[in-house]
Design a protein around this motif. Structure first.
Motif, PDB file in Angstrom:
ATOM      1  N   PRO A  13       0.814  -1.216   0.000  1.00  0.00           N
ATOM      2  CA  PRO A  13       0.000   0.000   0.000  1.00  0.00           C
ATOM      3  C   PRO A  13       0.845   1.262   0.000  1.00  0.00           C
ATOM      4  N   GLU A  14       0.274   2.318  -0.536  1.00  0.00           N
ATOM      5  CA  GLU A  14       0.816   3.655  -0.351  1.00  0.00           C
ATOM      6  C   GLU A  14       0.139   4.178   0.922  1.00  0.00           C
ATOM      7  N   ILE A  15       0.930   4.558   1.891  1.00  0.00           N
ATOM      8  CA  ILE A  15       0.387   5.071   3.150  1.00  0.00           C
ATOM      9  C   ILE A  15       0.274   6.586   3.033  1.00  0.00           C
ATOM     10  N   VAL A  16      -0.938   7.104   3.177  1.00  0.00           N
ATOM     11  CA  VAL A  16      -1.182   8.535   3.006  1.00  0.00           C
ATOM     12  C   VAL A  16      -1.702   9.103   4.322  1.00  0.00           C
ATOM     13  N   ASP A  17      -0.958  10.064   4.859  1.00  0.00           N
ATOM     14  CA  ASP A  17      -1.400  10.723   6.082  1.00  0.00           C
ATOM     15  C   ASP A  17      -1.382  12.241   5.951  1.00  0.00           C
ATOM     16  N   GLU A  18      -1.095  12.722   4.748  1.00  0.00           N
ATOM     17  CA  GLU A  18      -1.091  14.171   4.523  1.00  0.00           C
ATOM     18  C   GLU A  18      -2.083  14.547   3.431  1.00  0.00           C
ATOM     19  N   VAL A  19      -1.686  14.454   2.160  1.00  0.00           N
ATOM     20  CA  VAL A  19      -2.566  14.828   1.055  1.00  0.00           C
ATOM     21  C   VAL A  19      -2.699  13.656   0.095  1.00  0.00           C
ATOM     22  N   LEU A  20      -3.930  13.341  -0.262  1.00  0.00           N
ATOM     23  CA  LEU A  20      -4.226  12.267  -1.209  1.00  0.00           C
ATOM     24  C   LEU A  20      -4.791  12.892  -2.473  1.00  0.00           C
ATOM     25  N   GLU A  21      -4.108  12.683  -3.584  1.00  0.00           N
ATOM     26  CA  GLU A  21      -4.570  13.196  -4.874  1.00  0.00           C
ATOM     27  C   GLU A  21      -4.843  12.012  -5.785  1.00  0.00           C
TER      28      GLU A  21
END
Length: 116
Positions: A85-93
């Motif tokens: 997985p790509e772990i996203v905790d800031e900005v998801l585009e």
């Protein structure tokens, strides 16, 4: 329910589908493969969401599968070709075929959820 094959039915917490302009979605069978499927993680569903469901969505060609982890305040993002997985905790585009794009400030979202 989303039908992804003759023997494959899933129930994502939220999903986004492509709709052909001028054509109504009249039955669940008309939905087809979602562009995006989202699961809200819970202790009882975590193994299935991260394992069997993820593999089902990936093999069906769901463009993006997001696992929202409220406790960790992050989103695990999966695409069909991903091995992790790509772990996203800031900005998801994101950007889908056909021109649909978006941006989600994940940190801000969780701050609102938890009233930080």
């Amino acid at each position: 329910d989303v039908v992804l094959g003759p023997q494959t039915l899933v129930q994502p917490d939220l999903f986004v589908v492509r709709r052909t302009p001028g054509r109504r979605l009249e039955r669940w069978a008309d939905v087809g493969v979602p562009l995006l499927a989202i699961e809200i993680l819970s202790p009882s569903t975590a193994p299935r969401d991260r394992g069997a469901k993820r593999r089902i969505y990936q093999s069906a060609g769901v463009a993006e599968y997001w696992i929202v982890d409220l406790d960790s305040r992050l989103i695990e993002r999966w695409r069909p070709e991903d091995t992790g997985p790509e772990i996203v905790d800031e900005v998801l585009e994101w950007s889908f075929a056909g021109g649909a794009t978006g941006r989600l400030n994940v940190g801000q979202l969780f701050a609102q959820i938890w009233e930080d």
